[in-house]
Design a protein around this motif. Structure first.
Motif, PDB file in Angstrom:
ATOM      1  N   ASP A  71       0.811  -1.217   0.000  1.00  0.00           N
ATOM      2  CA  ASP A  71       0.000   0.000   0.000  1.00  0.00           C
ATOM      3  C   ASP A  71       0.846   1.269   0.000  1.00  0.00           C
ATOM      4  N   ARG A  72       2.065   1.163  -0.512  1.00  0.00           N
ATOM      5  CA  ARG A  72       2.931   2.334  -0.604  1.00  0.00           C
ATOM      6  C   ARG A  72       3.122   2.720  -2.070  1.00  0.00           C
ATOM      7  N   PRO A  73       3.438   3.976  -2.351  1.00  0.00           N
ATOM      8  CA  PRO A  73       3.602   4.374  -3.756  1.00  0.00           C
ATOM      9  C   PRO A  73       4.741   3.621  -4.446  1.00  0.00           C
ATOM     10  N   LYS A  74       5.761   3.239  -3.683  1.00  0.00           N
ATOM     11  CA  LYS A  74       6.833   2.400  -4.193  1.00  0.00           C
ATOM     12  C   LYS A  74       6.952   1.216  -3.245  1.00  0.00           C
ATOM     13  N   ASP A  75       6.820   0.008  -3.787  1.00  0.00           N
ATOM     14  CA  ASP A  75       6.756  -1.167  -2.932  1.00  0.00           C
ATOM     15  C   ASP A  75       7.513  -2.326  -3.579  1.00  0.00           C
ATOM     16  N   THR A  76       7.669  -3.397  -2.834  1.00  0.00           N
ATOM     17  CA  THR A  76       8.344  -4.602  -3.334  1.00  0.00           C
ATOM     18  C   THR A  76       7.407  -5.789  -3.210  1.00  0.00           C
ATOM     19  N   LEU A  77       7.231  -6.525  -4.301  1.00  0.00           N
ATOM     20  CA  LEU A  77       6.389  -7.710  -4.310  1.00  0.00           C
ATOM     21  C   LEU A  77       7.287  -8.943  -4.386  1.00  0.00           C
ATOM     22  N   THR A  78       6.953  -9.966  -3.599  1.00  0.00           N
ATOM     23  CA  THR A  78       7.761 -11.180  -3.512  1.00  0.00           C
ATOM     24  C   THR A  78       6.967 -12.374  -4.027  1.00  0.00           C
ATOM     25  N   PHE A  79       7.625 -13.210  -4.831  1.00  0.00           N
ATOM     26  CA  PHE A  79       6.989 -14.385  -5.420  1.00  0.00           C
ATOM     27  C   PHE A  79       7.811 -15.625  -5.061  1.00  0.00           C
ATOM     28  N   ALA A  80       7.104 -16.706  -4.732  1.00  0.00           N
ATOM     29  CA  ALA A  80       7.790 -17.925  -4.333  1.00  0.00           C
ATOM     30  C   ALA A  80       8.216 -18.770  -5.529  1.00  0.00           C
ATOM     31  N   GLU A  81       7.454 -18.711  -6.611  1.00  0.00           N
ATOM     32  CA  GLU A  81       7.702 -19.629  -7.713  1.00  0.00           C
ATOM     33  C   GLU A  81       7.923 -18.887  -9.028  1.00  0.00           C
ATOM     34  N   LYS A  82       8.661 -19.541  -9.909  1.00  0.00           N
ATOM     35  CA  LYS A  82       8.873 -19.016 -11.245  1.00  0.00           C
ATOM     36  C   LYS A  82       7.562 -19.036 -12.022  1.00  0.00           C
ATOM     37  N   GLY A  83       7.338 -17.996 -12.851  1.00  0.00           N
ATOM     38  CA  GLY A  83       6.128 -17.975 -13.665  1.00  0.00           C
ATOM     39  C   GLY A  83       5.796 -16.577 -14.139  1.00  0.00           C
ATOM     40  N   GLU A  84       4.666 -16.460 -14.839  1.00  0.00           N
ATOM     41  CA  GLU A  84       4.153 -15.162 -15.283  1.00  0.00           C
ATOM     42  C   GLU A  84       3.019 -14.747 -14.353  1.00  0.00           C
ATOM     43  N   TYR A  85       3.062 -13.487 -13.928  1.00  0.00           N
ATOM     44  CA  TYR A  85       2.072 -12.966 -12.987  1.00  0.00           C
ATOM     45  C   TYR A  85       1.519 -11.641 -13.522  1.00  0.00           C
ATOM     46  N   VAL A  86       0.255 -11.396 -13.241  1.00  0.00           N
ATOM     47  CA  VAL A  86      -0.371 -10.129 -13.606  1.00  0.00           C
ATOM     48  C   VAL A  86      -0.394  -9.245 -12.363  1.00  0.00           C
ATOM     49  N   ILE A  87       0.475  -8.223 -12.364  1.00  0.00           N
ATOM     50  CA  ILE A  87       0.548  -7.272 -11.258  1.00  0.00           C
ATOM     51  C   ILE A  87      -0.428  -6.138 -11.533  1.00  0.00           C
ATOM     52  N   SER A  88      -1.182  -5.746 -10.520  1.00  0.00           N
ATOM     53  CA  SER A  88      -2.174  -4.676 -10.683  1.00  0.00           C
ATOM     54  C   SER A  88      -1.981  -3.612  -9.612  1.00  0.00           C
ATOM     55  N   LEU A  89      -2.306  -2.382 -10.003  1.00  0.00           N
ATOM     56  CA  LEU A  89      -2.325  -1.254  -9.067  1.00  0.00           C
ATOM     57  C   LEU A  89      -3.698  -0.596  -9.110  1.00  0.00           C
ATOM     58  N   ARG A  90      -4.302  -0.476  -7.953  1.00  0.00           N
ATOM     59  CA  ARG A  90      -5.526   0.316  -7.806  1.00  0.00           C
ATOM     60  C   ARG A  90      -5.141   1.611  -7.108  1.00  0.00           C
TER      61      ARG A  90
END
Length: 277
Positions: A71-90
């Motif tokens: 919920d910050r204007p600049k943030d870090t997202l962490t993923f456990a597995e390899k793959g393609e992900y759709v990242i979204s911002l509201r």
């Protein structure tokens, strides 16, 4: 008569405080945009940054969880597995909120456990452990590791792994069953080597335990979500070690005055992910 000044003051306030027709209107919906940058030397982390002007609140979604994960204007997202992900911002502005999405490829972090898919050949990476007494049936069947019995039993299977001090490891595994009685299904992470003919104890990390009221009804999902006993309960499978060395992932199941249920307990997609430093 002493109330008249108060009535007049109230009437004046009603006149002065009534909103006029020239109040400011809401603005347009924000035109949401953001940047995505892989974190250097961290193949499972993505840095996201809002570039939407005039916004004051931000919800980030990682394409895995339905809840927002930042919920910050600049943030870090962490993923456990390899793959393609759709990242979204509201993003929220004066006119309301709007959402934008981007597809990203994530390398993920390595799974150092072997044979966790339980497919043909997986048994070569595991050692069956007789814990003494009547042995629980442990078999690789149709891409699953199946623990079953018809009465009192105990038994385990294990794998040795080399770990490093001070970094995060993440355990996960999918468990399925029709409901057990007076039974346990345990993930034990220990430093002592298992000995044939002896029961194994140590750090009981995750467990289905009918005496603790999990595993009694039908279940199907990650043991991190279903398990109700053990030092790793509620920690998302994360564990850290105080020293470099060899550890043993021991998966043990059995019953005392009950059974593991119709069809037994099935285990699949076991992972032990090592955070890259």
């Amino acid at each position: 008569m002493k109330f008249i000044p108060y009535i007049a003051a109230a009437a004046l306030c009603m006149t002065a405080c009534t909103p006029g027709s020239e109040d400011a209107e809401l603005g347009p919906l924000p035109q949401v945009s953001f940047t995505v940058t892989p974190m250097p030397n961290r193949p499972n982390k993505i840095i996201v940054e809002n570039t939407t002007p005039g916004t004051f609140r931000w919800f980030w979604y990682n394409g895995v969880s339905t809840a927002h994960v930042g919920d910050r204007p600049k943030d870090t997202l962490t993923f456990a597995e390899k793959g393609e992900y759709v990242i979204s911002l509201r993003a929220f502005g004066r006119g309301g909120s709007a959402t934008a999405s981007q597809k990203v490829a994530v390398e993920g972090i390595p799974n150092i456990l072997k044979g966790g898919d339980m497919e043909a050949g997986a048994n070569a990476h595991w050692t069956l452990l007789n814990t003494g007494g009547t042995q629980t049936s442990i078999q690789f069947v149709n891409g699953k590791l199946v623990f079953s019995n018809t009465g009192n039993s105990n038994g385990a299977i294990y794998q040795a792994l080399t770990v490093k001090k001070g970094i995060d490891y993440i355990f996960s595994g999918k468990v399925t069953g029709n409901g057990a009685t007076n039974s346990w299904f345990e993930i034990i992470i220990g430093t002592a080597a298992p000995v044939q003919g002896s029961d194994y104890s140590g750090n009981k990390f995750l467990s289905l335990n009918t005496w603790s009221n999990c595993g009694k009804a039908p279940f199907n999902g990650d043991i991190n979500d279903i398990g109700c006993d053990g030092s790793g309960t509620g920690k998302g499978g994360v564990i850290r070690f105080d020293a470099d060395g060899t550890i043993y992932i021991v998966i043990k199941a059995g019953s005392s005055g009950g059974t593991l249920g119709t069809g037994g307990i099935q285990l699949d997609d076991v992972r032990f992910l090592e955070e890259i430093i």
